[in-house]
Design a protein around this motif. Structure first.
Motif, PDB file in Angstrom:
ATOM      1  N   ASP A  94     -60.362  18.382  17.675  1.00 54.41           N
ATOM      2  CA  ASP A  94     -61.528  18.485  16.790  1.00 54.41           C
ATOM      3  C   ASP A  94     -61.104  19.154  15.491  1.00 54.41           C
ATOM      4  O   ASP A  94     -60.716  20.330  15.491  1.00 54.41           O
ATOM      5  N   VAL A 137     -71.127  30.026  21.273  1.00 55.15           N
ATOM      6  CA  VAL A 137     -72.048  28.897  21.235  1.00 55.15           C
ATOM      7  C   VAL A 137     -71.392  27.613  21.725  1.00 55.15           C
ATOM      8  O   VAL A 137     -71.995  26.829  22.437  1.00 55.15           O
ATOM      9  N   LYS A 138     -70.132  27.392  21.342  1.00 59.43           N
ATOM     10  CA  LYS A 138     -69.499  26.121  21.669  1.00 59.43           C
ATOM     11  C   LYS A 138     -67.980  26.260  21.628  1.00 59.43           C
ATOM     12  O   LYS A 138     -67.441  27.054  20.866  1.00 59.43           O
ATOM     13  N   ARG A 139     -67.327  25.439  22.446  1.00 58.38           N
ATOM     14  CA  ARG A 139     -65.864  25.348  22.480  1.00 58.38           C
ATOM     15  C   ARG A 139     -65.481  23.962  21.991  1.00 58.38           C
ATOM     16  O   ARG A 139     -66.122  22.969  22.344  1.00 58.38           O
ATOM     17  N   TYR A 140     -64.417  23.898  21.189  1.00 62.24           N
ATOM     18  CA  TYR A 140     -63.941  22.625  20.641  1.00 62.24           C
ATOM     19  C   TYR A 140     -62.487  22.407  21.048  1.00 62.24           C
ATOM     20  O   TYR A 140     -61.696  23.346  21.104  1.00 62.24           O
ATOM     21  N   LEU A 173     -66.667  20.332  12.222  1.00 58.59           N
ATOM     22  CA  LEU A 173     -67.548  21.338  12.805  1.00 58.59           C
ATOM     23  C   LEU A 173     -68.631  21.792  11.821  1.00 58.59           C
ATOM     24  O   LEU A 173     -69.471  22.636  12.164  1.00 58.59           O
ATOM     25  N   ASP A 187     -72.354  22.055  12.906  1.00 58.51           N
ATOM     26  CA  ASP A 187     -72.597  23.131  13.879  1.00 58.51           C
ATOM     27  C   ASP A 187     -72.560  24.497  13.189  1.00 58.51           C
ATOM     28  O   ASP A 187     -73.361  25.377  13.506  1.00 58.51           O
ATOM     29  N   ALA A 215     -67.613  29.896  27.434  1.00 53.21           N
ATOM     30  CA  ALA A 215     -67.607  28.481  27.038  1.00 53.21           C
ATOM     31  C   ALA A 215     -66.455  27.760  27.727  1.00 53.21           C
ATOM     32  O   ALA A 215     -65.403  27.521  27.131  1.00 53.21           O
TER      33      ALA A 215
END
Length: 159
Positions: free
Chosen positions: A146, A139-142, A151, A154, A114
Motif C-alpha cells: 500500500d 485505526v488501520k493496518r496497511y 492512504l 483515510d 490491528a
C-alpha cells in the motif's frame, strides 16, 4: 486503555522520546528499511507528511533489519541515507525489532490492536503501516504494497 501515547522509543540519535508528545496528532507508524524494494516509499511518506503536517499529522519511521537484512546500517547511516536520498525530515527512530521476543513494546501493541490478514499478528515485511487517530488508538493496518499516497482519504478522515 493503552494507547500509542503510553510508549517511549529512542529516536535515531539515541534520545528517549515519550510518544505522548504526539497526543492530539494523527500518526502513520511505519517499519522501514534502506535496501528494500519498497524503500522508494520514503518519497511517498515524506510527501504525505509534507501535505498534512500543518493539520496535525506525523509520520514515525522505525528502521528494522528483520526482513532480509535490508537495514544493515547503523542509525547515523540510516539517517544520512534517508535525508540525502529522499529528503526525509519526519521523525526517525532507532533500529528496532517488530516481531519475536525482542519486539519493541510499541509494535506489540500495534499488532495486537490491528492484526493483519486472517488475524495474523506478525509484521510480514518492511513498510507495513499503522494509522493512529488523535486519541492514540490504532485505526488501520496497511500492507507494505500500500503506497503512502493511497492512504490520503483515510488520513483526511482522521484530520
Amino acid at each position: 486503555m493503552t494507547t500509542v501515547f503510553d510508549f517511549t522509543a529512542q529516536d535515531i540519535a539515541g534520545k528517549d522520546v515519550d510518544l505522548s508528545q504526539y497526543r492530539g496528532k494523527v500518526l502513520l507508524i511505519v517499519n522501514t528499511a534502506s535496501k528494500c524494494g519498497f524503500t522508494p516509499q520514503y518519497k511517498g511518506l515524506q510527501a504525505v507528511f509534507e501535505k498534512y503536517r500543518e493539520r496535525g499529522f506525523e509520520v514515525l519511521g522505525f528502521p528494522c533489519n528483520q526482513f532480509g537484512h535490508q537495514e544493515p546500517g547503523d542509525e547515523a547511516q540510516i539517517s544520512e541515507f534517508c535525508e540525502l536520498n529522499f529528503g526525509v525530515d519526519f521523525p526517525l527512530f532507532g533500529k528496532i525489532d517488530v516481531n519475536g521476543d525482542d519486539a519493541h513494546p510499541l509494535y506489540r501493541h500495534l499488532k495486537d490492536e490491528a492484526p493483519g490478514l486472517l488475524g495474523s499478528k506478525a509484521v510480514k515485511w518492511n513498510f507495513t503501516k499503522f494509522l493512529v487517530n488523535r486519541d492514540g488508538q490504532v485505526v488501520k493496518r496497511y500492507a507494505p504494497t500500500d503506497k503512502p499516497e493511497a492512504l490520503a482519504k483515510d488520513i483526511e478522515k482522521l484530520l
